[in-house]
Scaffold this active site. Sequence first.
Site, PDB file in Angstrom:
ATOM      1  CG  HIS A 132       8.102   3.770  -7.254  1.00  0.00           C
ATOM      2  ND1 HIS A 132       7.385   3.782  -8.428  1.00  0.00           N
ATOM      3  CD2 HIS A 132       9.035   4.736  -7.376  1.00  0.00           C
ATOM      4  CE1 HIS A 132       7.882   4.710  -9.238  1.00  0.00           C
ATOM      5  NE2 HIS A 132       8.872   5.315  -8.617  1.00  0.00           N
ATOM      6  CD  GLU A 142       0.662  -0.180   8.810  1.00  0.00           C
ATOM      7  OE1 GLU A 142      -0.240   0.156   8.034  1.00  0.00           O
ATOM      8  OE2 GLU A 142       1.400   0.633   9.391  1.00  0.00           O
ATOM      9  CG  HIS A 151      -0.384   0.473   2.481  1.00  0.00           C
ATOM     10  ND1 HIS A 151      -1.110   1.134   3.447  1.00  0.00           N
ATOM     11  CD2 HIS A 151       0.882   0.388   2.974  1.00  0.00           C
ATOM     12  CE1 HIS A 151      -0.349   1.416   4.473  1.00  0.00           C
ATOM     13  NE2 HIS A 151       0.862   0.974   4.226  1.00  0.00           N
ATOM     14  CG  HIS A 200       5.316   0.898   2.280  1.00  0.00           C
ATOM     15  ND1 HIS A 200       4.616   2.024   1.915  1.00  0.00           N
ATOM     16  CD2 HIS A 200       4.802   0.529   3.478  1.00  0.00           C
ATOM     17  CE1 HIS A 200       3.742   2.330   2.862  1.00  0.00           C
ATOM     18  NE2 HIS A 200       3.825   1.433   3.823  1.00  0.00           N
ATOM     19  CG  HIS A 238       2.869  -2.798   6.331  1.00  0.00           C
ATOM     20  ND1 HIS A 238       3.858  -2.293   7.137  1.00  0.00           N
ATOM     21  CD2 HIS A 238       2.322  -1.737   5.697  1.00  0.00           C
ATOM     22  CE1 HIS A 238       3.896  -0.978   7.009  1.00  0.00           C
ATOM     23  NE2 HIS A 238       2.979  -0.600   6.136  1.00  0.00           N
ATOM     24  CB  CYS A 245       3.750   5.468   4.848  1.00  0.00           C
ATOM     25  SG  CYS A 245       4.234   4.322   6.130  1.00  0.00           S
ATOM     26  CG  HIS A 302       0.876 -12.647  -1.950  1.00  0.00           C
ATOM     27  ND1 HIS A 302       0.630 -13.256  -0.738  1.00  0.00           N
ATOM     28  CD2 HIS A 302       2.154 -12.954  -2.254  1.00  0.00           C
ATOM     29  CE1 HIS A 302       1.701 -13.908  -0.344  1.00  0.00           C
ATOM     30  NE2 HIS A 302       2.657 -13.739  -1.236  1.00  0.00           N
TER      31      HIS A 302
HETATM   32 NI    NI Z   1       2.556   1.269   5.443  1.00  0.00          NI
END
Ligand code: NI
Length: 135
Positions: free
Chosen positions: A37, A124, A14, A39, A41, A33, A80
């Site tokens: 492009h 998270e 996200h 990232h 979790h 965050c 995914h």
């Molecule tokens: Ni995040």
Amino acid sequence: MIYLTRRACFNAAHKLYNPNWSKEKNEEMFGKCANEHWHGHNYQLFVTVKGVPNPDTGFVINAKELRDIVKKVIIEKVDHRNLNVDVDFLKGQMTSTENFAIAIWRELAPHITEGTLHCIKLCETENIYVEYYGE
Ligand code: NI
């Protein structure tokens, strides 16, 4: 009253980016965050159902059935995936842990027919989690 919790793990990408703000303001508010492009979790989801044990089974809810519901209604849609673009129930929202947990509650609640949904806990990272009790 007793509380049963089922855990499910998934990973997803996200970014936190408010399109109404400048790039600078987004970076100031969301830091890494806001990376355009994306990232990822490794999320942990804890679903808690409360109720009185059924005298025939001793269960508030059959934990195997709860696993299957969580898998079908949530995990298969988010694991995914990119939360910002792939997940219908997050469309148009900031994909913060807060909003994500509230959205999970709304998706899951109608499917919990034994006992009552009590809490959605969503981790998270190792250090950040939220809990939502439906209000
Ligand atoms: Ni995040």
